[in-house]
Enzyme design. Structure first.
Site, PDB file in Angstrom:
ATOM      1  N   LYS A  80      25.370  34.162  41.789  1.00  0.00           N
ATOM      2  CA  LYS A  80      26.564  33.316  41.857  1.00  0.00           C
ATOM      3  C   LYS A  80      26.114  31.875  41.708  1.00  0.00           C
ATOM      4  O   LYS A  80      24.957  31.538  42.001  1.00  0.00           O
ATOM      5  CB  LYS A  80      27.237  33.502  43.228  1.00  0.00           C
ATOM      6  CG  LYS A  80      28.702  33.166  43.259  1.00  0.00           C
ATOM      7  CD  LYS A  80      29.590  34.334  42.895  1.00  0.00           C
ATOM      8  CE  LYS A  80      31.048  33.949  42.931  1.00  0.00           C
ATOM      9  NZ  LYS A  80      31.926  35.070  42.661  1.00  0.00           N
ATOM     10  N   GLY A 180      49.620  36.341  49.325  1.00  0.00           N
ATOM     11  CA  GLY A 180      49.037  35.645  48.185  1.00  0.00           C
ATOM     12  C   GLY A 180      49.620  36.129  46.872  1.00  0.00           C
ATOM     13  O   GLY A 180      49.542  37.326  46.553  1.00  0.00           O
ATOM     14  N   GLY A 182      48.914  34.640  43.742  1.00  0.00           N
ATOM     15  CA  GLY A 182      48.192  33.906  42.699  1.00  0.00           C
ATOM     16  C   GLY A 182      47.944  34.795  41.502  1.00  0.00           C
ATOM     17  O   GLY A 182      48.755  35.680  41.180  1.00  0.00           O
ATOM     18  N   VAL A 184      45.887  37.307  40.831  1.00  0.00           N
ATOM     19  CA  VAL A 184      45.846  38.754  41.067  1.00  0.00           C
ATOM     20  C   VAL A 184      47.124  39.210  41.771  1.00  0.00           C
ATOM     21  O   VAL A 184      47.748  40.202  41.372  1.00  0.00           O
ATOM     22  CB  VAL A 184      44.617  39.166  41.913  1.00  0.00           C
ATOM     23  CG1 VAL A 184      44.577  40.680  42.092  1.00  0.00           C
ATOM     24  CG2 VAL A 184      43.321  38.686  41.263  1.00  0.00           C
ATOM     25  N   TYR A 186      50.138  38.166  41.811  1.00  0.00           N
ATOM     26  CA  TYR A 186      51.335  38.241  40.977  1.00  0.00           C
ATOM     27  C   TYR A 186      51.375  39.553  40.184  1.00  0.00           C
ATOM     28  O   TYR A 186      52.382  40.277  40.193  1.00  0.00           O
ATOM     29  CB  TYR A 186      51.393  37.035  40.022  1.00  0.00           C
ATOM     30  CG  TYR A 186      52.487  37.159  38.997  1.00  0.00           C
ATOM     31  CD1 TYR A 186      53.814  36.937  39.342  1.00  0.00           C
ATOM     32  CD2 TYR A 186      52.196  37.541  37.681  1.00  0.00           C
ATOM     33  CE1 TYR A 186      54.837  37.090  38.405  1.00  0.00           C
ATOM     34  CE2 TYR A 186      53.202  37.690  36.744  1.00  0.00           C
ATOM     35  CZ  TYR A 186      54.512  37.468  37.108  1.00  0.00           C
ATOM     36  OH  TYR A 186      55.512  37.634  36.189  1.00  0.00           O
TER      37      TYR A 186
END
Ligand code: NAD
Length: 358
Positions: A80, A180, A182, A184, A186
């Site tokens: 990462k 949430g 956002g 994903v 949605y």
């Protein structure tokens, strides 16, 4: 901070600090484990309060990617990157190109992609300096935004878990609290709604709630109230660490399953869910659709149908995690770790088989 003792704790391979004064780039790349393949993981841009906070975050996230890719059956290791900065103020072409050159310098040991605070467009800039970036918009044969595929994997994963809890996978008539809405959340809301689930949703951004209310038949509650909603399934699709001392006693569901990364504040919260008889779908197992989608680029030009077929491993993996958890009475998060570690150890060993010189 004792860097080598931090790296030694979970056997990290490499931590790279990248600095460019002109563009303001301050980035850290962590490579956790490359037993299965190159370290794949996105680049997060965040205004960390301190360098130590950034180091702790990049190490935690890189290790999570090792487990996620291993569990998803990919030939990828875990890595990462974090860029220290405000994604609303500090982005520039020079910053992402400087970052791209540092990624190129690792010669394929680390492959980057978008993450929180960075976009597919930012990665298109990174591409101008390195081949080792994926999930792009501008490059033919690339996979683009992973969120819709993440949502499909989570939806199928929720169905597999529902099958284990209620004996049937259908979500029709189930009450689902979704935190949430956002990228994903949605798409996930649409899949759940289309299957006939009763959705109760929350987001701190009112426009996102209004859009989903307009398009789908859902009920909305205030963000803090979502934990108290009586429901069958709680779906975390916003923040990490939401399964904590405060929320643990409030959840009225039988299943927690959603895309958010690092949902358990501490391992003991996974133990508590197990004791309470609430099934927890380990986050990195159920949310692997995005990484599976992006990894498809390494099988040649990206093929969405092939990526979607690969995502079918998610419900199978969850069924196996639940089977072992019930058989051995071990919390699901621990079973997932054990299965991922077993795959890394087994495949690591076969790499010792000598190949003839070519
Ligand atoms: P996003 O930033 O697009 O969406 C997150 C949403 O959560 C936003 O709408 C935000 O307003 C909302 N939110 C923040 N705090 C909240 C709160 N207290 N209560 C209710 N809503 C709140 O992110 P995303 O890409 O949709 O990802 C969602 C989660 O899934 C993240 O944890 C991410 O790390 C994880 N994840 C995403 C992907 C992917 O493909 N995008 C893949 C794997 C995991």
């Amino acid at each position: 901070m004792e860097i080598f003792s931090c790296l030694g704790k979970h056997n990290y391979e490499q931590l790279v600090f990248c600095q460019d004064k002109e563009s303001g780039l301050k980035a850290i790349i962590a490579i956790h484990d490359t037993t299965l393949g190159p370290a794949l993981g996105g680049t997060r841009m965040w205004p960390y309060a301190s360098e130590e906070e950034a180091i702790v975050d990049v190490l935690r996230l890189a290790r999570g990617m090792t487990y996620k890719s291993a569990a998803a059956g990919l030939d990828m290791g875990g890595g990462k990157a974090v860029i220290i900065g405000d994604p609303h103020k500090d982005k520039s072409e020079a910053l992402f190109r400087a970052f791209g050159r540092f990624v190129e310098g690792l010669n394929g040991r680390y492959i980057t992609a978008e993450d929180v605070g960075t976009t597919v467009e930012d990665m298109d800039i990174v591409l101008r300096e390195t081949r080792h970036v994926c999930g792009l918009g501008a490059k033919a044969g690339s996979s683009g935004d992973p969120s819709p595929v993440t949502a499909i994997g989570v939806w199928k994963g929720i169905k597999a878990c529902a099958g284990a809890v209620w004996g049937e996978e259908s979500l029709a008539g189930k009450t689902i609290a979704l935190q949430g809405l956002g990228k994903v959340g949605y798409h996930l809301a649409r899949h759940l709604h289309d299957e006939g689930a009763r959705l109760i949703v929350a987001d701190i951004i009112t426009d996102r709630v209004d859009r989903v209310k307009r398009e789908l038949n859902v009920q909305a509650v205030a963000p803090e109230a979502i934990y108290d909603v009586p429901c069958d399934i709680f779906v975390p699709a916003a923040l990490g660490a939401i399964l904590n001392d405060d929320t643990m006693g409030r959840l009225g569901c039988r299943l927690v399953a959603g895309p958010a990364n690092n949902q358990l504040a501490e391992d003991r919260h996974g133990d508590l869910l197990h004791q309470k008889g609430i099934l927890y779908a380990p986050d990195y197992v159920i949310n692997a659709g995005g990484v599976i989608n992006v990894a498809d680029e390494f099988n040649g030009a990206y093929d969405r149908e092939r990526a979607l077929r690969a995502v079918e491993i998610i419900p199978r993996n969850l069924a196996e995690v639940i089977r072992v958890s019930r058989r051995d009475n071990i919390p699901t998060y621990k079973v997932a770790d054990l299965l991922a570690e077993k795959r890394i150890a087994t495949l690591g060993r076969i790499k010792n088989i000598l190949l003839p010189c070519r």
